[in-house]
Design a protein around this motif. Structure first.
Motif, PDB file in Angstrom:
ATOM      1  N   TRP B  35      96.784  13.982  28.889  1.00  0.00           N
ATOM      2  CA  TRP B  35      97.076  12.774  29.664  1.00  0.00           C
ATOM      3  C   TRP B  35      96.530  11.525  29.003  1.00  0.00           C
ATOM      4  O   TRP B  35      97.182  10.474  29.008  1.00  0.00           O
ATOM      5  N   ARG B  39      98.991   8.588  27.840  1.00  0.00           N
ATOM      6  CA  ARG B  39      98.878   7.194  28.315  1.00  0.00           C
ATOM      7  C   ARG B  39      98.641   6.232  27.166  1.00  0.00           C
ATOM      8  O   ARG B  39      99.128   5.104  27.190  1.00  0.00           O
ATOM      9  N   GLU B 126     103.456   4.147  32.891  1.00  0.00           N
ATOM     10  CA  GLU B 126     103.544   4.246  31.431  1.00  0.00           C
ATOM     11  C   GLU B 126     104.153   2.970  30.860  1.00  0.00           C
ATOM     12  O   GLU B 126     103.700   2.456  29.825  1.00  0.00           O
ATOM     13  N   MET B 141      92.196   2.522  30.720  1.00  0.00           N
ATOM     14  CA  MET B 141      92.453   3.936  31.005  1.00  0.00           C
ATOM     15  C   MET B 141      91.177   4.732  31.164  1.00  0.00           C
ATOM     16  O   MET B 141      91.050   5.565  32.069  1.00  0.00           O
TER      17      MET B 141
END
Lengths: 199, 184
Positions: B35, B39, B126, B141
């Motif tokens: 992930w 990202r 995204e 993030m």
């Protein structure tokens, strides 16, 4: 500190307790501040939704197998490969020795045959020649008389050796292969034919 | 020494020759790795490659890990470096091939997100994240999705806490703006 900075610090718990108290107090009476805060809270809410997202199980279960398929060959494989090469080289070495031995033995056999023919008398030589395949072209080139003459002049017979070792001619003949007999014959015969031709 | 006893035991077991211990570590961290890479890079293929590369580094270099940080921080550092390298590679490719970033969606790979509701949210997020500069995206993030404190992000990225906070502020403001403008 501008409004945005205050809001972000508030959301990140970076305000001091006094600053936090003052901010929350202001929120009660300031709708613009409240609206701005809600916009940032919307971003946080969408992020929270995504934090619970899970990978598809098929894909998830495929990660490790793919990793292992990409892994370079392990030490065991490398060792096995090395041993295979070593074995191959050893095999080639052994085969080479065997081939060389056969080659040298054939040389030795020739010498042994020379010695053997020297032990034969005329009758034995003739009998020897008769045992050679009658279809050989060389054998058919000369007569029996000429053969006897050639053998008499060419081969030396060590009677003493024959008697001493009680060598049975037939046994000797039986021990020779057709090829060996042919070698003996050709060695004797060709040498003398050449001499005849040169004369 | 930073000890997560499970991680410590698993690393010790793996270094003693227990392959299953490595498999357990992978299953524990593979989603986080995926992930984060996804990202950062906005692309399944690239994220998948990053996962495989990180696992390879873990496999070969776990013997150098000395537990001075958590295992997750150690993995994160590898993941972070690889992702940044991939972004640089892509930028270079753009320059030399005059092509834009991948905008052909491969429907097969969108199926890596398990539930349908999250798929749409995921795609939208995204798109938003892709509009942030790399430095802002990474700290945003790590703070919001990975819940890392600034100190740990500083350890991973090598940047000062002050610089990280500044980048975070700009990232958060930008994300709010983009959502406001219905680019979400």
């Amino acid at each position: 500190m501008n409004i945005e900075e205050r809001i972000i610090k508030y959301l990140e718990n970076e305000l001091t307790s006094e600053e936090k108290f003052a901010f929350e107090k202001e929120l009660e009476n300031n709708s613009d501040l409240k609206d701005e805060l809600n916009k940032y809270l919307s971003v946080k809410a969408e992020i929270e939704k995504l934090k619970s997202a899970k990978l598809d199980s098929d894909y998830s279960n495929s990660i490790l197998p793919e990793f292992y398929s990409r892994l370079p060959r392990g030490r065991k494989e490398t060792l096995r490969k090395g041993l295979s090469y070593a074995f191959g080289i050893m095999l080639i070495f052994i085969i080479s020795i065997a081939v060389l031995r056969i080659f040298f033995n054939s040389q030795i056999d020739s010498n042994t045959l020379d010695e053997f023919t020297q032990l034969l008398d005329n009758n034995q030589k003739i009998e020897l020649l008769e045992n050679i395949n009658a279809d050989t072209e060389v054998f058919n080139l000369i007569s029996e008389k000429e053969l006897v003459n050639l053998l008499e002049s060419d081969l030396e017979i060590n009677y003493e050796a024959v008697e001493a070792y009680d060598i049975s001619y037939n046994e000797m003949i039986n021990d020779l292969s057709d090829k060996e007999i042919e070698i003996v014959y050709e060695e004797i015969l060709n040498k003398n034919i050449l001499e005849e031709v040169s004369l | 020494m930073n000890l997560n006893s499970d991680d410590y035991e698993l690393v010790r077991e793996f270094l003693s020759g227990n392959q299953q211990a490595f498999n357990q570590l992978v299953r524990k961290y593979q989603e986080k790795i995926y992930w984060h890479a996804r990202r950062m890079l906005g692309d399944h293929d690239d994220a998948h490659e990053i996962v495989q590369e990180v696992l390879m580094v873990m496999y070969n270099k776990l013997n150098t890990f000395n537990f001075s940080s958590s295992l997750y921080t150690w993995i994160f550092r590898i993941m972070h470096t690889r992702s940044l390298n991939q972004i640089k590679k892509r930028s270079l490719k753009k320059i030399f091939t005059f092509s834009s970033t991948k905008d052909i969606e491969n429907p097969v790979y969108e199926n890596v997100v398990q539930d349908l509701e999250n798929k749409e949210t995921f795609k939208k997020m995204e798109r938003l994240l892709s509009k942030l500069p790399t430095k802002q995206r990474e700290v945003f993030m790590m703070r919001n999705f990975d819940d890392l404190p600034y100190e740990e992000i500083s350890e991973i990225t090598g940047k000062s806490v002050g610089a990280l906070k500044a980048n975070y502020f700009h990232a958060f403001s930008k994300m709010k703006e983009l959502m406001e403008k219905n680019e979400y």
